[in-house]
Design an enzyme around this catalytic site. Structure first.
Site, PDB file in Angstrom:
ATOM      1  CE1 TYR B  44      -1.351  -2.154  -4.704  1.00 14.19           C
ATOM      2  CE2 TYR B  44      -3.498  -3.016  -4.048  1.00 14.19           C
ATOM      3  CZ  TYR B  44      -2.734  -2.209  -4.866  1.00 14.19           C
ATOM      4  OH  TYR B  44      -3.333  -1.448  -5.817  1.00 14.19           O
ATOM      5  CG  HIS B 200      -4.805   4.517   1.696  1.00 12.24           C
ATOM      6  ND1 HIS B 200      -4.077   4.879   2.794  1.00 12.24           N
ATOM      7  CD2 HIS B 200      -3.973   4.664   0.630  1.00 12.24           C
ATOM      8  CE1 HIS B 200      -2.852   5.234   2.417  1.00 12.24           C
ATOM      9  NE2 HIS B 200      -2.769   5.116   1.117  1.00 12.24           N
ATOM     10  NE  ARG B 230       4.064   1.874   0.239  1.00 14.75           N
ATOM     11  CZ  ARG B 230       3.185   1.949  -0.767  1.00 14.75           C
ATOM     12  NH1 ARG B 230       2.784   3.106  -1.237  1.00 14.75           N
ATOM     13  NH2 ARG B 230       2.700   0.848  -1.310  1.00 14.75           N
ATOM     14  CG  ASN B 232       2.015   2.915  -5.595  1.00 15.86           C
ATOM     15  OD1 ASN B 232       1.713   1.727  -5.603  1.00 15.86           O
ATOM     16  ND2 ASN B 232       1.186   3.859  -5.988  1.00 15.86           N
ATOM     17  CD  GLU B 272       2.822   7.497  -7.281  1.00 12.82           C
ATOM     18  OE1 GLU B 272       1.963   8.056  -7.983  1.00 12.82           O
ATOM     19  OE2 GLU B 272       2.557   6.958  -6.176  1.00 12.82           O
ATOM     20  CE1 TYR B 323      -7.364   2.466  -6.798  1.00 14.31           C
ATOM     21  CE2 TYR B 323      -5.053   1.794  -6.896  1.00 14.31           C
ATOM     22  CZ  TYR B 323      -6.030   2.672  -6.468  1.00 14.31           C
ATOM     23  OH  TYR B 323      -5.688   3.756  -5.714  1.00 14.31           O
ATOM     24  CE  LYS B 324      -0.657  -1.374  -9.188  1.00 20.93           C
ATOM     25  NZ  LYS B 324       0.032  -0.277  -8.502  1.00 20.93           N
TER      26      LYS B 324
HETATM   27  C1  HEM Z   1       0.667   9.154   4.799  1.00 19.62           C
HETATM   28  C2  HEM Z   1       0.871   9.323   3.555  1.00 19.62           C
HETATM   29  C3  HEM Z   1       0.096   8.676   2.441  1.00 19.62           C
HETATM   30  C4  HEM Z   1      -0.736   9.314   1.582  1.00 19.62           C
HETATM   31  C5  HEM Z   1      -1.096  10.802   1.595  1.00 19.62           C
HETATM   32  C6  HEM Z   1      -1.244   8.320   0.659  1.00 19.62           C
HETATM   33  C7  HEM Z   1      -2.147   8.604  -0.354  1.00 19.62           C
HETATM   34  C8  HEM Z   1      -2.609   7.699  -1.260  1.00 19.62           C
HETATM   35  C9  HEM Z   1      -3.549   7.998  -2.301  1.00 19.62           C
HETATM   36  C10 HEM Z   1      -4.179   9.358  -2.542  1.00 19.62           C
HETATM   37  C11 HEM Z   1      -3.760   6.872  -3.012  1.00 19.62           C
HETATM   38  C12 HEM Z   1      -4.696   6.716  -4.221  1.00 19.62           C
HETATM   39  C13 HEM Z   1      -6.057   6.324  -3.721  1.00 19.62           C
HETATM   40  C14 HEM Z   1      -7.118   6.509  -4.807  1.00 19.62           C
HETATM   41  O1  HEM Z   1      -7.219   5.643  -5.697  1.00 19.62           O
HETATM   42  O2  HEM Z   1      -7.830   7.518  -4.764  1.00 19.62           O
HETATM   43  C15 HEM Z   1      -2.942   5.831  -2.423  1.00 19.62           C
HETATM   44  C16 HEM Z   1      -2.854   4.529  -2.877  1.00 19.62           C
HETATM   45  C17 HEM Z   1      -2.164   3.527  -2.206  1.00 19.62           C
HETATM   46  N1  HEM Z   1      -1.469   3.660  -1.020  1.00 19.62           N
HETATM   47 FE1  HEM Z   1      -1.116   5.364  -0.002  1.00 19.62          FE
HETATM   48  N2  HEM Z   1      -0.726   7.109   0.957  1.00 19.62           N
HETATM   49  C18 HEM Z   1       0.114   7.264   2.047  1.00 19.62           C
HETATM   50  C19 HEM Z   1       0.850   6.291   2.656  1.00 19.62           C
HETATM   51  C20 HEM Z   1       0.819   4.965   2.308  1.00 19.62           C
HETATM   52  C21 HEM Z   1       1.595   3.945   2.977  1.00 19.62           C
HETATM   53  C22 HEM Z   1       2.561   4.159   4.143  1.00 19.62           C
HETATM   54  C23 HEM Z   1       1.312   2.781   2.366  1.00 19.62           C
HETATM   55  C24 HEM Z   1       1.931   1.453   2.776  1.00 19.62           C
HETATM   56  C25 HEM Z   1       1.516   0.290   2.542  1.00 19.62           C
HETATM   57  C26 HEM Z   1       0.357   3.060   1.294  1.00 19.62           C
HETATM   58  C27 HEM Z   1      -0.186   2.141   0.412  1.00 19.62           C
HETATM   59  C28 HEM Z   1      -0.943   2.440  -0.695  1.00 19.62           C
HETATM   60  C29 HEM Z   1      -1.297   1.475  -1.723  1.00 19.62           C
HETATM   61  C30 HEM Z   1      -0.909   0.000  -1.758  1.00 19.62           C
HETATM   62  C31 HEM Z   1      -2.060   2.169  -2.682  1.00 19.62           C
HETATM   63  C32 HEM Z   1      -2.590   1.620  -4.000  1.00 19.62           C
HETATM   64  C33 HEM Z   1      -1.616   2.076  -5.070  1.00 19.62           C
HETATM   65  C34 HEM Z   1      -1.762   1.500  -6.456  1.00 19.62           C
HETATM   66  O3  HEM Z   1      -2.031   0.310  -6.638  1.00 19.62           O
HETATM   67  O4  HEM Z   1      -1.506   2.274  -7.406  1.00 19.62           O
HETATM   68  N3  HEM Z   1       0.087   4.396   1.296  1.00 19.62           N
HETATM   69  N4  HEM Z   1      -2.264   6.366  -1.352  1.00 19.62           N
END
Ligand code: HEM
Ligand code: FES
Lengths: 315, 354
Positions: B44, B200, B230, B232, B272, B323-324
């Protein structure tokens, strides 16, 4: 961060009273400008006889009117000169550059009622907010204090639940009573001179109003900063960073291959080691820790600047 | 009601994301797949960059990417919503942000894909034509009574990918509206009303690294006209877009069906492309989460991607693999992918042959 710019032409200049002038900008290409939200400002760039000025002004027109933007400028004879330039040198037909609208004073959409407290030129964001709330039929009320009726900008155009107060006539906003009788779910917004802001802040605190429901217009718009020189030790070049360019942009303009991703001080990609800094680094990033910032050992060239005698960085 | 009269034409594919899973990428869709790894490891980071159009033909050519799966994805969204209307929710104060989104999407699509979408405006009288979905709609902008759904629901029923709308208050972002039917195992109904740190919370390691603090501070400064993006990614068995916690019993068990013989076809890398836009009237932030599915057997046709995917999956931190949701299948994936990694060095960046 590289700021998105709008190329505009001055369409109207209207003197509202002795101190206040209204300007209208339209897009140079004849198209529509972006809609905006009440409370937003634009940064107006001025080439003032060799000095570049960038002043933020609240948008005072109707946010749904995409054919043009209006700002209302009070001449500040003691200020840095931006308002004087606007009053003296800006005339219809002139081409100018402004930023996209930025909102640091937004409405809270959940409010049951919006209570506006304006002092003098502080009326400008509220004019736009009232337009916006009228479109969606939300409840608002304005209390507007000026020195005297002659300086009450837009007094004749503001219709609805509006109350006027004039210092010269010894009429003042009955702040304590007013705040005490607001219904639950009211949000209070204040824009005016410093003294008024602290009066409202103190009174709201005394009455126990929740902090998140009292909002103040506080300008912290990005300011460009003074020019400086920097030595790049790996490239072996010394370059000049003008006031309107970031250090990163200046390196790029000089053909230096500098890494970046976000251009906003968050991702860490552009980090540079500082070799020598006689002076002060103005850290504006979110990346370095407080200790790293204090030690002046690193700099993030996408947002941070320098003030002082000499700076050398590894790049 | 918005009743779809889809026109698949010569470009859009008629396929399913459930049941018989007829989804497949054409060879050109494989070439333009947004492979998310720019190096041989993954961890990350605050991987946010300006969302500027780049590389004609790629998924980054336009503000929003419309591809060959568009029509079938919209049919799949309608199917999911008919079963579970709570996949689309908007708190009352978010209606204006919904109109902002209508404007952003209609302006972008009619500019970038004039052969499929047109928008004519005279003041607040708007005329929208979406040819692939057979929609011809006249409405009054900002008057919800003139559309068959609320503004956000109306336009996101016509957009590939999920959308959430964040209100900005008190120095934080609040997810107060969204259309979420193609999500990687998270629930809008659970998250709605939460702030940036709350939603988050389940993510491992990133909080400790300060990633969310930095990302939020950056986003609070996001400006209109200067969107960011970005990538994901995660892993999905079968080309199922709707991997929701609500329906886990229906798709979770498919993770136990992988064999070396079927893995290349069944196992998909799910990427994504996330983009964030400051909205003009509401000052809210729109978050677009556009999911792409690529089967392992398709991805390894690009030698650089085959080598790199093997190394990333093999060396990924176990907390991230857990986690994934693919820790149990990681060894099987590595075994399958190892056949496509000859140990040769890979070039930096995500593009197939750079
Ligand atoms: C503002 C809009 C954003 C929304 C609505 C959002 C929403 C989410 C949601 C719902 C999850 C899944 C959490 C779960 O397991 O329940 C997630 C994961 C994550 N988000 Fe965001 N996020 C946003 C922006 C960002 C930004 C700007 C970053 C920048 C670093 C970020 C980094 C991450 C990371 C690293 C994960 C873990 C993903 C994975 O390993 O699959 N998010 N986010
Ligand atoms: S480019 Fe991201 S911190 Fe400077």
């Amino acid at each position: 961060m590289s700021v998105a710019k709008l190329l505009v032409r001055v369409a109207e200049v209207e003197k509202i009273n002795d101190l206040i002038t209204r300007f209208r900008f339209v897009a140079r290409d004849g198209g529509l400008l972006p809609a905006f939200s009440g409370g937003a400002h634009v940064v107006v760039e001025m080439e003032d006889h060799g000095t570049r000025r960038m002043n933020p002004y609240s948008l005072s027109g109707d946010p749904e009117d995409r054919t043009g933007y209006e700002i209302t400028v009070r001449r500040d004879d003691a200020g840095r000169g931006g308002s004087i330039y606007m009053h003296r040198h800006v005339s219809p037909g002139m081409e100018m550059v402004i930023s996209h609208p930025v909102n640091l004073f937004p409405l809270d959409g959940r409010a049951k009622k919006h209570l506006f407290l304006a002092g003098g030129i502080g009326i400008t964001p509220f004019k736009a907010m009232i337009h916006q709330l009228s479109h969606i039929g939300a409840k608002w009320e304005l209390h507007y204090a000026t020195r005297n009726p002659a300086l009450c900008a837009y007094g004749d155009q503001l219709k609805g639940p509006v109350h006027f107060y004039y210092d010269d006539l010894k009429s003042f906003i009955p702040l304590r009573d007013l705040l005490a009788r607001q219904p639950l779910g009211t949000h209070v917004y204040c824009c005016g001179p410093k003294g008024m802001l602290s009066w409202v802040r103190a009174t709201a605190a005394e009455l126990g109003l929740p902090e998140h429901s009292v909002h103040f217009e506080e300008f912290t718009a990005p300011q460009p900063g003074a020019p400086f020189d920097v030595e790049l030790t790996l490239t072996g070049k010394t370059i000049h960073v003008p006031s309107h360019q970031s250090l990163l942009e200046a390196m790029e303009a000089n053909g230096v291959d500098a890494p970046y991703l976000c251009r906003g001080g968050a991702c860490g990609q552009c980090e540079c080691q500082v070799v020598k800094a006689e002076g002060q680094i103005l850290h504006r990033d979110h990346w370095l820790t407080d200790e790293e910032k204090a030690s002046n050992s690193k700099i993030m060239p996408c947002v941070s600047r320098f003030e002082g005698r000499s700076l050398a960085i590894e790049r | 009601m918005l009743d779809l009269k889809p026109d698949f034409g010569g470009f859009f594919k008629d396929e399913t994301f459930v049941g018989d899973f007829t989804f497949a990428n054409s060879p050109s869709a494989v070439r333009r797949f947004p492979f998310p790894f720019d190096r041989d490891q993954y961890m990350y980071s605050v991987n946010i960059e300006p969302h500027v159009p780049t590389r004609p033909g790629s998924v980054l050519e336009h503000a929003f990417d419309i591809d060959e799966h568009y029509v079938s994805e919209m049919r799949d969204r309608a199917r999911v919503l008919a079963r579970d209307p709570l996949r689309c929710q908007s708190l009352p104060h978010m209606e204006l942000a919904g109109w902002d989104l209508v404007e952003l999407i209609m302006e972008s699509l009619s500019r970038d894909y004039p052969q499929w979408f047109t928008l004519e405006r005279s003041g607040n009288d708007w005329h929208w034509v979406n040819k692939p979905l057979g929609i011809d709609q006249r409405f009054t902008f900002l008057d919800p009574s003139t559309l068959p759904y609320g503004p956000m629901e109306y336009i996101t029923r016509q957009m590939q990918g999920d959308f959430t709308l964040q209100d900005e208050r008190d120095g934080n972002l609040w997810v107060d509206a969204g259309m979420v039917t193609t999500q990687a195992d998270w629930s809008l109904d659970f998250d709605i009303g939460m702030n940036f740190f709350e939603w988050h919370a389940p993510v491992p390691l990133a909080h400790e690294k300060g990633i969310f603090d930095r990302a939020l501070k950056f986003l609070l400064k996001l400006q209109h006209g200067a969107p960011v993006r970005r990538f994901n990614w995660t892993m999905t068995v079968n080309p199922l877009l709707d991997t929701a916690p609500e329906t886990y019993p229906e798709w979770g068990p498919s993770k136990t069906t992988l064999t070396q013989a079927n893995l290349g076809a069944k196992q998909h890398l799910r990427v994504e492309l996330q983009s964030l836009f400051r909205l003009p009237r509401s000052n809210a932030i729109a978050f677009s989460i556009r999911a792409y599915l690529g089967s392992f057997q398709d991805l390894v046709t690009v030698p650089k991607w085959g080598r790199r995917l093997h190394r990333v999956v093999r060396d990924l931190h176990p907390d991230l693999a857990a986690y994934k949701g693919f820790l149990r299948n990681r060894d099987a994936m590595v075994e399958w992918l190892s056949k496509y990694d000859d140990g040769a060095p890979t070039s930096p960046g995500i593009w197939p042959e750079d």
